[in-house]
Design an enzyme around this catalytic site. Structure first.
Site, mmCIF file in Angstrom:
data_model
loop_
_atom_site.group_PDB
_atom_site.id
_atom_site.type_symbol
_atom_site.label_atom_id
_atom_site.label_comp_id
_atom_site.label_asym_id
_atom_site.label_seq_id
_atom_site.Cartn_x
_atom_site.Cartn_y
_atom_site.Cartn_z
ATOM 1 N N SER A 117 0.937 -1.156 -0.051
ATOM 2 C CA SER A 117 -0.046 -0.045 0.024
ATOM 3 C C SER A 117 0.924 1.425 -0.027
ATOM 4 C CB SER A 117 -0.898 0.098 1.240
ATOM 5 O OG SER A 117 -1.394 1.327 1.373
ATOM 6 N N TYR A 141 -1.772 -0.167 10.126
ATOM 7 C CA TYR A 141 -2.053 -0.873 8.998
ATOM 8 C C TYR A 141 -0.822 -0.559 8.051
ATOM 9 C CZ TYR A 141 -3.897 -1.069 4.026
ATOM 10 O OH TYR A 141 -3.507 -1.395 2.783
ATOM 11 N N LYS A 145 2.080 -3.302 6.495
ATOM 12 C CA LYS A 145 2.347 -3.537 4.971
ATOM 13 C C LYS A 145 3.890 -3.619 4.893
ATOM 14 C CE LYS A 145 -1.685 -4.567 3.341
ATOM 15 N NZ LYS A 145 -1.951 -5.961 2.501
HETATM 16 C C1 UD1 Z 1 -7.367 4.793 3.050
HETATM 17 C C2 UD1 Z 1 -5.971 4.428 3.867
HETATM 18 C C3 UD1 Z 1 -5.222 3.632 3.221
HETATM 19 C C4 UD1 Z 1 -5.640 2.322 2.684
HETATM 20 C C5 UD1 Z 1 -6.956 2.887 1.578
HETATM 21 C C6 UD1 Z 1 -7.732 1.486 1.091
HETATM 22 C C7 UD1 Z 1 -5.876 6.291 5.438
HETATM 23 C C8 UD1 Z 1 -5.036 7.438 6.164
HETATM 24 N N1 UD1 Z 1 -5.571 5.700 4.333
HETATM 25 O O1 UD1 Z 1 -6.882 5.878 2.008
HETATM 26 O O2 UD1 Z 1 -4.325 3.293 3.870
HETATM 27 O O3 UD1 Z 1 -4.756 1.663 1.844
HETATM 28 O O4 UD1 Z 1 -7.938 3.657 2.365
HETATM 29 O O5 UD1 Z 1 -8.785 1.057 2.016
HETATM 30 O O6 UD1 Z 1 -6.752 5.861 6.153
HETATM 31 N N2 UD1 Z 1 -13.297 11.064 2.524
HETATM 32 C C9 UD1 Z 1 -14.348 12.060 2.923
HETATM 33 N N3 UD1 Z 1 -15.390 11.147 3.284
HETATM 34 C C10 UD1 Z 1 -15.684 9.871 3.621
HETATM 35 C C11 UD1 Z 1 -14.540 9.202 3.142
HETATM 36 C C12 UD1 Z 1 -13.462 9.739 2.683
HETATM 37 O O7 UD1 Z 1 -14.308 13.270 2.710
HETATM 38 O O8 UD1 Z 1 -16.613 9.591 4.119
HETATM 39 C C13 UD1 Z 1 -12.343 11.723 1.779
HETATM 40 C C14 UD1 Z 1 -10.837 11.350 2.460
HETATM 41 O O9 UD1 Z 1 -10.668 12.462 3.670
HETATM 42 C C15 UD1 Z 1 -9.736 11.648 1.366
HETATM 43 C C16 UD1 Z 1 -10.601 10.790 0.376
HETATM 44 O O10 UD1 Z 1 -11.948 11.032 0.630
HETATM 45 O O11 UD1 Z 1 -9.314 12.752 1.425
HETATM 46 C C17 UD1 Z 1 -10.224 9.477 0.112
HETATM 47 O O12 UD1 Z 1 -10.421 8.745 1.267
HETATM 48 P P1 UD1 Z 1 -10.386 7.224 1.687
HETATM 49 O O13 UD1 Z 1 -11.264 6.535 0.429
HETATM 50 O O14 UD1 Z 1 -10.920 6.773 2.945
HETATM 51 O O15 UD1 Z 1 -8.962 6.739 1.211
HETATM 52 P P2 UD1 Z 1 -7.747 7.017 1.946
HETATM 53 O O16 UD1 Z 1 -7.960 7.774 3.282
HETATM 54 O O17 UD1 Z 1 -6.871 7.930 0.867
#
Ligand code: UD1
Length: 325
Positions: A117, A141, A145
């Site tokens: 990851s 997590y 990895k």
């Molecule tokens: C996360 C994990 C990463 C993991 C990946 C796959 C973290 C810091 N990273 O990536 O290690 O490999 O998921 O499962 O946790 N967002 C919103 N609202 C929501 C959900 C997300 O605004 O309800 C935003 C987040 O702030 C971010 C973006 O959407 O800016 C993507 O978020 P997300 O899909 O959760 O992925 P990551 O956090 O990038």
């Protein structure tokens, strides 16, 4: 090649199995179905229900099937949860991986493709992030990895197993041919949450912050289509077979999309409104995380084909609609 796919009933696993079958490999899935789904299995692939935490089960599976290659995707992946319950991640991700490695070397597996990851990098010190970027995971997590990558390097040196650690960026989308529609249980990632908001399954999407140093203030990520990821696994086996040399490589697209970009494209492909509300930032979220995929281009000959935002969201929307019927 005979390939065992551990965690092959899951979201990325099932797409990988489909790709390996399409490339002519003989595939057998090993999965405990804790988050994987029976509906994600293909009749052309074998299936053994078993648990990586039971060494006898994984040993028997590999001794019976005798694969040359193995893909390991059986892991927990919720970064937030890993900070609250590290023991769960130690047991499943670390102990489970060691069980697989020991069983794989005992059964004579030559090539090991590991689902790693971008979380291994931690907060990016520069963008786009290449493989030489320091690894400094900021959640447990991501640490699991990185630790497993470390075990793989030692087993390569001591046991001669050759591995490819694929550092995924943000996996998204569903099979472009519509062959896989099993939805993840209790999703927390952005795109599945957007789908649930479009369908009225949740009242609204919470946008975690709009005051980041990004063009529209919301978080920017590198979303990679799961079919492109799956192709990367297929190419990793070609590479290992040809070069007999281990490899650590990013799988991302170098294309940043903000949360608002995702919402707008989801509204476009679905023709529906996505109710959302801006809330506080989520702890641990970097403003931007974008891959430099040059190594994958050069070394594997891999290039994303399906990772434009429209295909990512249209294929996800189609899978969600298929489950509404
Ligand atoms: C996360 C994990 C990463 C993991 C990946 C796959 C973290 C810091 N990273 O990536 O290690 O490999 O998921 O499962 O946790 N967002 C919103 N609202 C929501 C959900 C997300 O605004 O309800 C935003 C987040 O702030 C971010 C973006 O959407 O800016 C993507 O978020 P997300 O899909 O959760 O992925 P990551 O956090 O990038």
């Amino acid at each position: 090649m005979k390939i065992a796919v551990i965690g092959g009933a899951g979201y990325i696993g099932s797409h990988t199995v489909r790709e390996l079958l399409d490339r002519g490999h003989e595939v057998c899935v090993f999965d405990n179905l804790s988050s994987g789904l029976e509906q994600n299995l293909f009749p052309e692939a074998g299936f053994v229900k078993g648990d990586i935490l039971h060494p006898d089960e994984i040993e028997k599976f590999l001794k019976d099937f005798k694969p040359e290659g193995l893909v390991h995707l059986a892991a927990f992946k919720a970064a937030g949860e890993s900070m609250l319950n590290p023991e769960k991640y130690s047991v499943n991700n670390i102990t489970g991986s060691i069980n697989i490695l020991n069983a794989a070397t005992a059964a004579g597996v030559k090539y090991f493709v590991f689902s790693s990851s971008a979380a291994t990098y931690g907060s990016p010190q520069y963008q786009p992030v290449d493989e030489n970027h320091p690894t400094n995971p900021e959640n447990y997590y991501g640490y699991t990895k990185l630790a497993i990558e470390g075990f793989l390097k030692w087993y390569d040196q001591l046991r001669g197993i050759k591995f490819a650690a694929l550092r995924y960026f943000n996996a998204a989308g569903y099979d472009v041919k519509g062959r896989i529609n099993g939805l993840e249980k209790n999703p927390a990632n952005l795109i599945p949450v957007v789908m649930e908001a479009l369908l009225g399954k949740r009242k609204e999407l919470l946008v975690f912050g709009n005051d980041y140093d990004t063009p529209d203030g919301t978080g920017v990520r590198d979303y990679i289509h799961v079919n492109d990821l799956a192709i990367g696994h297929g190419m990793a086996f070609d590479y290992l077979q040809k070069n007999n040399k281990s490899l650590i490589v990013n799988l991302g697209v170098q294309q940043g999309s903000s949360v608002l970009d995702v919402i707008h494209m989801a509204e476009k492909v679905s023709g529906r409104k996505c109710p959302y509300r801006i809330v506080e930032r989520r702890p641990g979220d970097p403003a931007t995380l974008v891959a430099n995929p040059s190594k994958a281009h050069e070394v594997l000959g891999w290039k994303a084909q399906y990772s434009d935002l429209e295909t990512l969201l249209a294929t996800t929307w189609r899978a969600y609609l298929a489950n509404e019927k």
